[in-house]
Scaffold this motif. Structure first.
Motif, short mmCIF file in Angstrom:
data_model
loop_
_atom_site.label_atom_id
_atom_site.label_comp_id
_atom_site.label_asym_id
_atom_site.label_seq_id
_atom_site.Cartn_x
_atom_site.Cartn_y
_atom_site.Cartn_z
N SER A 145 19.96 9.00 18.63
CA SER A 145 20.45 9.41 19.94
C SER A 145 20.75 8.21 20.84
N GLU A 146 21.58 8.48 21.83
CA GLU A 146 21.73 7.55 22.93
C GLU A 146 20.44 7.59 23.75
N PRO A 147 20.11 6.52 24.47
CA PRO A 147 18.88 6.52 25.25
C PRO A 147 18.86 7.63 26.31
N LEU A 148 17.75 8.35 26.37
CA LEU A 148 17.52 9.33 27.43
C LEU A 148 16.69 8.63 28.51
N ALA A 149 17.17 8.62 29.74
CA ALA A 149 16.50 7.89 30.82
C ALA A 149 15.66 8.84 31.67
N VAL A 150 14.39 8.48 31.87
CA VAL A 150 13.49 9.24 32.75
C VAL A 150 12.78 8.25 33.66
N PRO A 151 12.31 8.68 34.83
CA PRO A 151 11.64 7.76 35.75
C PRO A 151 10.34 7.20 35.16
N TYR A 152 10.09 5.92 35.42
CA TYR A 152 8.84 5.29 35.00
C TYR A 152 7.80 5.55 36.08
N LEU A 153 6.77 6.35 35.74
CA LEU A 153 5.69 6.67 36.67
C LEU A 153 4.41 5.92 36.33
N GLY A 154 4.37 5.32 35.16
CA GLY A 154 3.19 4.60 34.69
C GLY A 154 3.24 4.48 33.19
N ALA A 155 2.26 3.76 32.64
CA ALA A 155 2.26 3.49 31.20
C ALA A 155 2.01 4.74 30.36
N GLN A 156 1.32 5.75 30.92
CA GLN A 156 0.99 6.95 30.14
C GLN A 156 2.11 7.98 30.24
N ALA A 157 3.27 7.63 29.74
CA ALA A 157 4.43 8.53 29.82
C ALA A 157 4.23 9.80 29.01
N ALA A 158 3.37 9.77 27.99
CA ALA A 158 3.11 10.96 27.18
C ALA A 158 2.43 12.05 28.00
N ASP A 159 1.82 11.69 29.13
CA ASP A 159 1.22 12.69 30.01
C ASP A 159 2.23 13.26 30.99
N ASP A 160 3.37 12.60 31.12
CA ASP A 160 4.38 13.02 32.09
C ASP A 160 5.56 13.75 31.46
N TYR A 161 5.91 13.38 30.24
CA TYR A 161 7.14 13.89 29.62
C TYR A 161 6.89 14.35 28.19
#
Length: 218
Positions: A169-185
């Motif tokens: 895939s092409e890169p999917l961009a999401v906001p960086y909220l912190g290092a634990q992105a697995a908890d956010d997305y």
């Protein structure tokens, strides 16, 4: 209340106050009394995580979100709804991988997908295709933040029963909220028009893909 009883209570209060003052003066901390206001919501509250993106430090690492596949969206049968004896071909997912990098205040997610086209009893060798959707979803409210649909195709040669396909895939961009992105997305992968059970709630249809790995899809 007679004077003798009042006098006894007065001296008892003075004794307690004196003991408390002595304890404070000595700096003793044998007892850690809770904040009484916390019972009424006046105590300290845990800080709420902001939804605003933050600027990551150069070279920051991130915990990549997991890949989820809806039950039924892992395969695409043609013709749709055909019984086993009438199937021409079926597209199926086999291996999934993801790679996350941080760029400023964004996380860039690349997803690699491998799968196959398998001939059915009513199929003939040829080229077979379908639409595969890859999306990034915010867990908090299940909003889709980025998505892309890819046309996948696999060829089954004469004398064979299956052919392979691969998508990066092409890169999917999401906001960086912190290092634990697995908890956010979370990352969603599935065929459009797959045989998902629409009567079941979405969260019940959703399942983690057993072969999803965190590795470079290149």
């Amino acid at each position: 209340m007679d004077k003798r009883r009042m006098k006894g209570r007065f001296f008892a209060i003075l004794s307690i106050s004196a003991a408390a003052a002595a304890l404070a003066a000595s700096g003793a901390s044998a007892f850690d009394f809770p904040n009484p206001l916390s019972v009424f919501g006046g105590g300290e509250k845990e800080p709420q995580k902001s939804d605003r993106p933050v600027q990551a430090a150069p070279g920051a690492a991130v915990d990549c979100p997991e890949i989820l596949v809806d039950t039924g969206a892992a395969t695409l049968r043609v013709p749709p709804g055909a019984d086993n004896s009438s199937v021409r071909y079926q597209l199926s997912l086999s291996h999934l991988a993801r790679e996350c990098t941080v760029s400023g205040d964004q996380i860039l997610i690349k997803v690699g997908v491998e799968g196959a086209a398998v001939l059915g009893p009513n199929g003939q060798p040829g080229s077979f295709s379908g639409a595969l959707k890859i999306a990034a979803r915010r867990q908090k409210d299940e909003s889709i933040l980025a998505s892309k649909t890819y046309h996948v195709s696999a060829s089954v040669p004469v004398g064979a029963a299956r052919g392979e396909f691969r998508v990066i895939s092409e890169p999917l961009a999401v906001p960086y909220l912190g290092a634990q992105a697995a908890d956010d997305y979370e990352i969603l992968v599935g065929f459009e028009g797959g045989a998902a059970d629409k009567s079941a709630p979405a969260q019940k249809r959703r399942k983690r893909h057993a072969r999803a790995t965190e590795a470079s899809p290149d």
